[in-house]
Motif scaffolding. Structure first.
Motif, short mmCIF file in Angstrom:
data_model
loop_
_atom_site.label_atom_id
_atom_site.label_comp_id
_atom_site.label_asym_id
_atom_site.label_seq_id
_atom_site.Cartn_x
_atom_site.Cartn_y
_atom_site.Cartn_z
N ILE A 1 0.80 -1.23 0.00
CA ILE A 1 0.00 0.00 0.00
C ILE A 1 0.83 1.27 0.00
O ILE A 1 0.32 2.34 -0.33
N GLU A 2 2.10 1.18 0.35
CA GLU A 2 2.96 2.36 0.39
C GLU A 2 3.11 2.94 -1.01
O GLU A 2 3.39 2.25 -1.97
N GLY A 3 2.91 4.22 -1.10
CA GLY A 3 3.11 4.90 -2.38
C GLY A 3 1.98 4.71 -3.38
O GLY A 3 2.09 5.12 -4.51
N THR A 4 0.87 4.10 -2.96
CA THR A 4 -0.22 3.90 -3.91
C THR A 4 -1.05 5.16 -4.10
O THR A 4 -1.80 5.26 -5.05
N VAL A 5 -0.93 6.12 -3.20
CA VAL A 5 -1.64 7.39 -3.34
C VAL A 5 -0.68 8.38 -3.98
O VAL A 5 0.38 8.67 -3.45
N ASN A 6 -1.07 8.89 -5.13
CA ASN A 6 -0.27 9.86 -5.84
C ASN A 6 -0.68 11.26 -5.38
O ASN A 6 -1.79 11.70 -5.68
N PRO A 7 0.18 11.96 -4.66
CA PRO A 7 -0.20 13.29 -4.16
C PRO A 7 -0.46 14.30 -5.27
O PRO A 7 -1.06 15.33 -5.04
N ASN A 8 -0.01 14.01 -6.49
CA ASN A 8 -0.25 14.91 -7.62
C ASN A 8 -1.52 14.57 -8.39
O ASN A 8 -1.84 15.19 -9.39
N ASP A 9 -2.25 13.57 -7.92
CA ASP A 9 -3.52 13.18 -8.55
C ASP A 9 -4.47 14.38 -8.52
O ASP A 9 -4.59 15.05 -7.49
N PRO A 10 -5.13 14.67 -9.64
CA PRO A 10 -6.02 15.84 -9.69
C PRO A 10 -7.10 15.85 -8.60
O PRO A 10 -7.55 16.92 -8.20
N ILE A 11 -7.49 14.69 -8.13
CA ILE A 11 -8.51 14.67 -7.08
C ILE A 11 -8.03 15.38 -5.81
O ILE A 11 -8.82 15.90 -5.04
N PHE A 12 -6.71 15.41 -5.62
CA PHE A 12 -6.14 16.08 -4.45
C PHE A 12 -5.68 17.50 -4.74
O PHE A 12 -5.42 18.26 -3.81
N PRO B 1 -9.39 22.29 -7.74
CA PRO B 1 -10.46 22.85 -6.92
C PRO B 1 -11.76 22.08 -7.15
O PRO B 1 -11.88 21.33 -8.12
N PRO B 2 -12.75 22.25 -6.29
CA PRO B 2 -14.03 21.54 -6.46
C PRO B 2 -14.66 21.87 -7.81
O PRO B 2 -14.54 22.99 -8.31
N SER B 3 -15.34 20.90 -8.40
CA SER B 3 -15.95 21.12 -9.71
C SER B 3 -17.31 21.81 -9.59
O SER B 3 -17.82 22.33 -10.57
N SER B 4 -17.90 21.83 -8.42
CA SER B 4 -19.19 22.51 -8.25
C SER B 4 -18.95 23.91 -7.68
O SER B 4 -17.96 24.17 -7.00
N LYS B 5 -19.89 24.79 -7.97
CA LYS B 5 -19.77 26.15 -7.48
C LYS B 5 -20.43 26.25 -6.11
O LYS B 5 -21.41 25.59 -5.82
N SER B 6 -19.89 27.11 -5.31
CA SER B 6 -20.44 27.32 -3.97
C SER B 6 -21.76 28.07 -4.09
O SER B 6 -21.93 28.96 -4.91
#
Length: 78
Positions: free
Chosen positions: A39-50, A53-58
């Motif tokens: 599991i180490e390193g399986t999360v990419n900190p550069n992934d767009p999900i992280f 910005p949010p795709s919905s407007k406030s």
């Protein structure tokens, strides 16, 4: 701590036991290391999900999604 159990074949157990002995470690230590390596390193900190910005407007309204999630999902009062 949590306990995790699984079933492995006799051949897998023999291989695991031999590896643990060669490494001078317990089976528990070997399995924990295998989990960490998997599991180490399986999360990419550069992934767009992280990073994006949010795709919905406030709406300007306070966000109560974590409080009222049952109401929103099931129409039930929380």
């Amino acid at each position: 701590m949590k306990v995790v159990q699984t079933t492995i074949s006799e051949a897998e157990h023999i291989l695991l036991e031999e590896y643990a002995k060669r490494s001078s470690k317990s089976i528990k230590e070997v399995v924990r290391e295998a989990i960490r390596v998997t599991i180490e390193g399986t999360v990419n900190p550069n992934d767009p999900i992280f990073t994006c910005p949010p795709s919905s407007k406030s709406t300007g309204k306070p966000d109560r999604g974590s409080v009222d999630h049952d109401k929103y999902l099931y129409g039930e009062e929380s």
